[in-house]
Scaffold this motif. Sequence first.
Motif, PDB file in Angstrom:
ATOM      1  N   ARG A  80       0.987  -1.096  -0.040  1.00  0.00           N
ATOM      2  CA  ARG A  80      -0.001  -0.051  -0.073  1.00  0.00           C
ATOM      3  C   ARG A  80       0.858   1.363  -0.153  1.00  0.00           C
ATOM      4  NH1 ARG A  80      -2.327   3.786   2.949  1.00  0.00           N
ATOM      5  NH2 ARG A  80      -1.217   3.348   4.730  1.00  0.00           N
ATOM      6  N   LYS A  81       2.016   1.256   0.750  1.00  0.00           N
ATOM      7  CA  LYS A  81       2.848   2.434   0.755  1.00  0.00           C
ATOM      8  C   LYS A  81       3.789   2.501  -0.568  1.00  0.00           C
ATOM      9  CE  LYS A  81       3.220   2.527   6.027  1.00  0.00           C
ATOM     10  NZ  LYS A  81       3.964   2.171   7.098  1.00  0.00           N
ATOM     11  N   LEU A 147      -3.707   7.122  -5.525  1.00  0.00           N
ATOM     12  CA  LEU A 147      -3.644   7.905  -4.154  1.00  0.00           C
ATOM     13  C   LEU A 147      -4.942   7.967  -3.567  1.00  0.00           C
ATOM     14  CD1 LEU A 147      -1.207  10.723  -5.548  1.00  0.00           C
ATOM     15  CD2 LEU A 147      -0.896   9.036  -3.798  1.00  0.00           C
ATOM     16  N   ILE A 148      -6.070   7.999  -4.459  1.00  0.00           N
ATOM     17  CA  ILE A 148      -7.189   7.986  -3.628  1.00  0.00           C
ATOM     18  C   ILE A 148      -7.654   6.694  -2.804  1.00  0.00           C
ATOM     19  CG2 ILE A 148      -9.836   8.025  -4.164  1.00  0.00           C
ATOM     20  CD1 ILE A 148      -9.249  10.227  -6.628  1.00  0.00           C
ATOM     21  N   ARG A 153      -9.980   4.051   4.089  1.00  0.00           N
ATOM     22  CA  ARG A 153     -10.003   3.386   5.289  1.00  0.00           C
ATOM     23  C   ARG A 153     -10.243   1.873   5.418  1.00  0.00           C
ATOM     24  NH1 ARG A 153     -14.249   5.791   8.888  1.00  0.00           N
ATOM     25  NH2 ARG A 153     -15.539   4.135   7.761  1.00  0.00           N
ATOM     26  N   VAL A 154     -11.045   1.863   4.308  1.00  0.00           N
ATOM     27  CA  VAL A 154     -11.648   0.129   4.049  1.00  0.00           C
ATOM     28  C   VAL A 154     -10.269  -0.634   3.767  1.00  0.00           C
ATOM     29  CG1 VAL A 154     -12.244   0.423   1.514  1.00  0.00           C
ATOM     30  CG2 VAL A 154     -13.146  -1.479   3.219  1.00  0.00           C
ATOM     31  N   LEU A 155      -9.467  -0.280   3.010  1.00  0.00           N
ATOM     32  CA  LEU A 155      -8.404  -0.740   2.480  1.00  0.00           C
ATOM     33  C   LEU A 155      -7.324  -0.809   3.733  1.00  0.00           C
ATOM     34  CD1 LEU A 155      -6.583  -2.142   0.364  1.00  0.00           C
ATOM     35  CD2 LEU A 155      -5.743  -0.121  -0.261  1.00  0.00           C
ATOM     36  N   LYS A 156      -7.130   0.133   4.444  1.00  0.00           N
ATOM     37  CA  LYS A 156      -6.309   0.150   5.663  1.00  0.00           C
ATOM     38  C   LYS A 156      -6.716  -0.976   6.415  1.00  0.00           C
ATOM     39  CE  LYS A 156      -4.929   4.959   5.093  1.00  0.00           C
ATOM     40  NZ  LYS A 156      -5.215   6.306   5.625  1.00  0.00           N
ATOM     41  N   GLU A 157      -7.975  -0.940   6.719  1.00  0.00           N
ATOM     42  CA  GLU A 157      -8.538  -1.949   7.662  1.00  0.00           C
ATOM     43  C   GLU A 157      -8.343  -3.202   7.022  1.00  0.00           C
ATOM     44  OE1 GLU A 157     -12.593  -0.562   8.363  1.00  0.00           O
ATOM     45  OE2 GLU A 157     -11.825   0.888   9.524  1.00  0.00           O
ATOM     46  N   ALA A 158      -8.435  -3.596   5.891  1.00  0.00           N
ATOM     47  CA  ALA A 158      -8.394  -4.910   5.347  1.00  0.00           C
ATOM     48  C   ALA A 158      -6.937  -5.566   5.558  1.00  0.00           C
ATOM     49  CB  ALA A 158      -8.848  -5.037   3.971  1.00  0.00           C
ATOM     50  N   ILE A 159      -6.159  -4.476   5.233  1.00  0.00           N
ATOM     51  CA  ILE A 159      -4.616  -4.595   5.343  1.00  0.00           C
ATOM     52  C   ILE A 159      -4.175  -5.102   6.810  1.00  0.00           C
ATOM     53  CG2 ILE A 159      -2.228  -3.789   5.305  1.00  0.00           C
ATOM     54  CD1 ILE A 159      -3.106  -2.572   2.543  1.00  0.00           C
ATOM     55  N   ASP A 160      -4.819  -4.202   7.808  1.00  0.00           N
ATOM     56  CA  ASP A 160      -4.445  -4.531   9.222  1.00  0.00           C
ATOM     57  C   ASP A 160      -5.116  -5.776   9.831  1.00  0.00           C
ATOM     58  OD1 ASP A 160      -3.130  -1.886   9.475  1.00  0.00           O
ATOM     59  OD2 ASP A 160      -4.879  -0.745  10.550  1.00  0.00           O
ATOM     60  N   ASP A 161      -6.499  -5.857   9.307  1.00  0.00           N
ATOM     61  CA  ASP A 161      -6.990  -7.541   9.660  1.00  0.00           C
ATOM     62  C   ASP A 161      -6.110  -8.634   9.067  1.00  0.00           C
ATOM     63  OD1 ASP A 161      -8.758  -5.909  10.934  1.00  0.00           O
ATOM     64  OD2 ASP A 161     -10.438  -6.347   9.485  1.00  0.00           O
ATOM     65  N   ALA A 162      -5.517  -8.450   7.832  1.00  0.00           N
ATOM     66  CA  ALA A 162      -4.853  -9.499   7.170  1.00  0.00           C
ATOM     67  C   ALA A 162      -3.410  -9.698   8.063  1.00  0.00           C
ATOM     68  CB  ALA A 162      -4.566  -9.394   5.841  1.00  0.00           C
ATOM     69  N   GLU A 163      -2.910  -8.724   8.329  1.00  0.00           N
ATOM     70  CA  GLU A 163      -1.435  -8.793   8.933  1.00  0.00           C
ATOM     71  C   GLU A 163      -1.755  -9.025  10.259  1.00  0.00           C
ATOM     72  OE1 GLU A 163       0.617  -5.028   8.342  1.00  0.00           O
ATOM     73  OE2 GLU A 163       1.162  -5.825   6.310  1.00  0.00           O
ATOM     74  N   TYR A 164      -2.867  -8.496  11.141  1.00  0.00           N
ATOM     75  CA  TYR A 164      -3.128  -9.051  12.579  1.00  0.00           C
ATOM     76  C   TYR A 164      -3.276 -10.475  12.644  1.00  0.00           C
ATOM     77  CZ  TYR A 164      -5.127  -9.224  16.895  1.00  0.00           C
ATOM     78  OH  TYR A 164      -5.581  -9.589  18.513  1.00  0.00           O
TER      79      TYR A 164
END
Length: 171
Positions: A80-81, A147-148, A153-164
């Motif tokens: 993502r970054k 960039l958009i 937020r939904v992508l950030k949350e999905a990535i956080d959920d996957a990594e967590y």
Amino acid sequence: IIFGVFHLIFGGMGFLSILLALFLTSGGMPEGVFDLQALMEEGIPWYGTYSTTVMVIGLFASLLLIAAGIGLFQLREWARKASIAYGIYGLVSGLLGLCVNLFYVIPLLEEALEQTTNEIERAGIIGGMAGGIIGVGIALIYPILVLIFMNRRVLKEAIDDAEYGEDEESE
């Protein structure tokens, strides 16, 4: 997944087209073909260095886009970054390219257009002018979309959920 696929497609196309452009601008232009690059390098002394630099950086950006595409399939934060970094690069390089085209290339091509009567050369010059503006405009669309969507937020949350979830499974 959609941006992962688009990253792979655009990254691959960018990589291959830049390799072809590097080949053609390094003396691989077929004999008898109107050499727009030579015209630019003759009229704008720094253009050869500029275009080579842009292409080399573009190769690395294409590879970054491919890697980020693979990482997005795996929902990795680094991907993502990296996508955001590509989006910023795409905007900056696109705007720089637009400025170079508007202030240096287009005036040079307009002058060349007035000086030639060869219809094939005229078509090449007109195509170069249109492609220089339209191409940059189109090229700015994808970095803006990246960039958009990479900042949603939904992508950030999905990535956080996957990594967590992976950290929790490994324990």
